[in-house]
Design a protein around this motif. Structure first.
Motif: not given
Ligand code: ADP
Ligand code: MG
Length: 699
Positions: A26-47
């Motif tokens: 993912l090209g992630v090295s630092s903590l800031e890199d990580l929090v800039r990897v975003f979800p591309f989808r969301y699941i409604d876990r209540s459903r």
């Protein structure tokens, strides 16, 4: 303590091994890199969806069910039947078989998350995610992000669930020291929420409204910086790029122009004027010439070359394939006849002796014009005075090759560059890839071209199609039959289907009946390709069976039928290119798209658009909308040179325009970004996320 740059391996649950994985995948090295990897989808876990209501139309769903049986079909194949009271569903696993078998004990209940699909007429789910049932009180309820992932990450233990945990931990550490990355005034003007709020809610949305606000902000930020870096480059270059001044028109231009067998279209004239103004102006020209197939770009290229020659410079035309280079060369020689100028062809298969003569002519300046393939930019090729480089069908050129061309100018001054493409690019893409190029468009066809009649047929109509082809050949016409290019790996082309196609055609059109069929594909040597291609171009073969090697540029005016087999496997823009190969002569022409039996309804719908319009720009726009770029799960733009993490060039067109307006206004007001409130912009740009170094090589 500011933990933004802390190495990812120090985050609990990561460690050196997973850190290496995250970096590689993912090209992630630092903590800031990580929090800039975003979800591309969301699941409604209540459903959760009852099994009886599942359908293969659905994307990912959640099923809450109890294991009935587990059946180890082989060591690499586990089948599990689950039941939720409404119905039963088969779950299939080909990996992690042992672990899954142990976990899914009959009688126990789980939450399964996956995509239902139809297999042998029944629904199943392959490799669903497995979660334990939430215990009382731990019900999360809300939206859960799904992150981009790869096989390697999953195998390395970085599952979706682990990723969520890592994100939560990283956010806790990073958020306290997060600083705003956009100027206040811009945020106010565009109604953007603060970065800290956006980061928090993009990972763990408190509700859908917060999620919307967060995504909007992050998309805007991304597109804004993309445009700001492009526009800034353009701005800087427009004041720095010294170019070769070419104020004269010259005798050669006039001689050629006067002898033209036709009148230039209004669009051609306008574009030539634009090019003349560029080349005369003392700045380096970087122009993209867009024009649909058959719009007459070659003539524009020739006249541009003559402008350079008229000012005492050399010019070259570079084509992506040998066949195309030769065709340009043949055309050029025709157009040059009234000028008396000399011109040569240089490709990989130019003989050694001829090559030596050509190189000498280029080096001492006695050879003013050269046409060729990438052989033109190899190291031994030295130009005395290269003043203009025309690159045809630029998308076939590697990035590195283009910047090498850049270095071939006289005394370190880059030659003027004209890039020609017949691939209409949707506006949003053009703004991005050519954000720093000047663009000319030929939006008018030479008179007398008849639209190509396009039809879509299934396998059951092949017989009728062959009858039709026979009648066209009997009327003296020629026919293309094109097969998709299938690759075994990056270099190896699988030619079995085009070879089979050739067999089929030869059976239908036997030599004993006087039919001649040629075949061209990527596994042939250049000589073979050239020989067969020429047999067709010169009318010695009636039918040319080929892969898409003929896609670009090739001109055989006598060809009236373009058959595309397995048409559903092509992109629309590609089909449009292929269709442009016919309809170049006076006769009525046809494009027959043949779809395979297993073509989906969606793919057929795409193909029908081809029958409905012959506007290349509309097709490109629709193609991008319908297909949406992307292969890797969760990335939207694979294959494109920009790596956007959240915005989509396909879907966020309007936002892109707004971002570009903002970036442009900002540079207008503060060209050097010198104002204190713009320091943040300089800092962000310096991170170099959108450095188009390679592109600026030619552009
Ligand atoms: P492309 O833009 O696809 O490269 P070409 O330059 O190959 O198109 O032109 C297509 C055909 O149209 C050629 O046969 C060319 O001779 C012809 N042509 C170009 N300009 C004109 C014009 N102004 N009037 C009539 N025919 C033209
Ligand atoms: Mg062309």
């Amino acid at each position: 303590m500011d933990e933004r740059n802390t190495d990812i391996q120090y985050l609990p649950g990561v460690g050196p091994r997973r850190a290496a994985l995250l970096r590689a995948e993912l090209g992630v090295s630092s903590l800031e890199d990580l929090v800039r990897v975003f979800p591309f989808r969301y699941i409604d876990r209540s459903r959760t969806v009852p099994i009886s209501e599942l359908s293969s139309e659905e994307a990912f769903v959640q099923v809450k069910a109890t294991v009935v049986t587990r059946n180890l079909i082989s060591i690499k194949h586990l089948s599990v039947i689950v039941d939720d009271g409404s119905g039963r569903l088969e779950l299939v696993f080909f990996k992690g078989v042992k672990w899954t078998f142990d976990k899914l004990e009959p009688g126990r209940s789980f939450v399964f998350f996956g995509r239902p699909q139809l297999f042998n007429g029944r629904l199943n789910m392959v490799h669903p995610e497995i979660d334990s049932l939430p215990g009382p009180g731990t019900e999360t309820g809300g939206l859960t992000g799904v992150y981009p992932s790869t096989e390697k990450l999953k195998n390395g233990g970085v599952t979706g669930k682990v990723m969520c945990k890592l994100q939560r931990a990283a956010l806790d550490r990073v958020l306290p020291s997060i600083t705003e990355t956009l100027p206040r005034s811009l945020m106010a003007e565009r109604h953007l929420c603060p970065l800290a709020f956006a980061l928090k809610n993009i990972h763990f949305p408190s509700d859908t409204a917060a999620l919307e606000a967060a995504r909007y902000r992050m998309k805007f930020e991304e597109l804004f910086y993309l445009q700001l870096s492009l526009l800034k480059q353009k701005y800087v270059r427009s004041r720095q790029s010294e170019g070769i001044p070419m104020p004269k028109v010259g005798a050669a231009f006039h001689a050629c122009y006067k002898a033209l067998p036709y009148k230039l279209t209004g669009a051609q004239q306008r574009v030539i004027k634009e090019i003349r103004a560029d080349m005369a102006g003392g700045r380096q020209m970087n122009r993209l010439l867009q024009g649909d197939v058959g719009s007459g770009k070659t003539m524009v290229a020739v006249l541009s070359c003559l402008l350079a020659v008229g000012n005492g410079y050399q010019a070259c035309i570079m084509a992506p394939t040998e066949v195309l280079a030769r065709q340009h060369f043949d055309n050029l020689r025709k157009y040059l006849a009234p000028t008396g100028l000399e011109c040569a062809l240089l490709t990989g298969s130019t003989g050694r002796k001829e090559r030596r003569t050509i190189l000498a002519g280029l080096a001492d300046g006695s050879l003013p014009l050269i046409v060729g393939t990438h052989a033109l930019i190899e190291d031994p090729v030295i130009y005395r005075q290269l003043g203009l480089a025309v690159i045809d069908e630029q998308h076939r050129f590697g990035v590195g090759q283009r910047s090498r061309l850049w270095a071939k100018g006289p005394g370190g001054v880059a030659p003027h560059v004209l890039v020609m493409t017949a691939t209409p690019i949707p506006r949003t893409l053009a703004m991005t890839f050519y954000g720093d190029l000047d663009v000319s468009v030929i939006d008018e066809m030479p008179p007398g071209r008849k639209p190509v009649q396009t039809m879509l047929i299934g396998q059951e109509r092949l017989r009728a199609m062959y009858r039709f082809i026979r009648s066209e050949i009997a009327a003296g016409r020629q026919v293309f039959v094109v097969y998709p290019m299938i690759f075994i790996n990056e270099k190896m082309e699988d030619v079995s289907n085009v070879e089979q196609g050739y067999e089929e055609i030869v059976k239908e059109f036997p030599l004993s009946d006087g039919y001649k069929v040629a075949i061209v594909h990527g596994q042939q040597s250049n000589e073979q390709k050239d020989f067969n291609m020429r047999a067709f171009a010169e009318g010695r073969a009636h039918i040319l069976v080929s892969t898409t090697v003929i896609e670009v540029g090739v001109d055989v005016p006598n060809a009236s039928v373009m058959v595309v087999r397995s048409a559903q496997r092509f992109g629309l823009s590609q089909l449009h290119q292929l269709r442009g190969r016919v309809g170049r002569g006076a006769e009525k022409s046809y494009c027959i798209l043949v779809k395979d039996l297993k073509t989906t309804a969606e793919a057929a719908k795409r193909l029908e658009l081809m029958c409905a319009t012959d506007d290349g720009f509309e097709i490109a726009e629709q193609d991008m909308k319908m297909r949406g770029p992307g292969d890797l799960e969760g990335t939207q733009q694979s294959g494109l040179p920009v790596n956007l993490s959240i915005a989509s060039l396909t879907r966020d067109g309007i936002l892109l325009e707004r971002a570009r307006e903002s970036a442009s206004a900002l540079l207008e007001a503060d060209p050097f970004l010198a104002r204190p409130e713009h320091a943040v912009l300089v800092a962000e740009l310096r991170k170099g996320k959108f450095d188009f170094k390679d592109y600026s090589g030619i552009s």
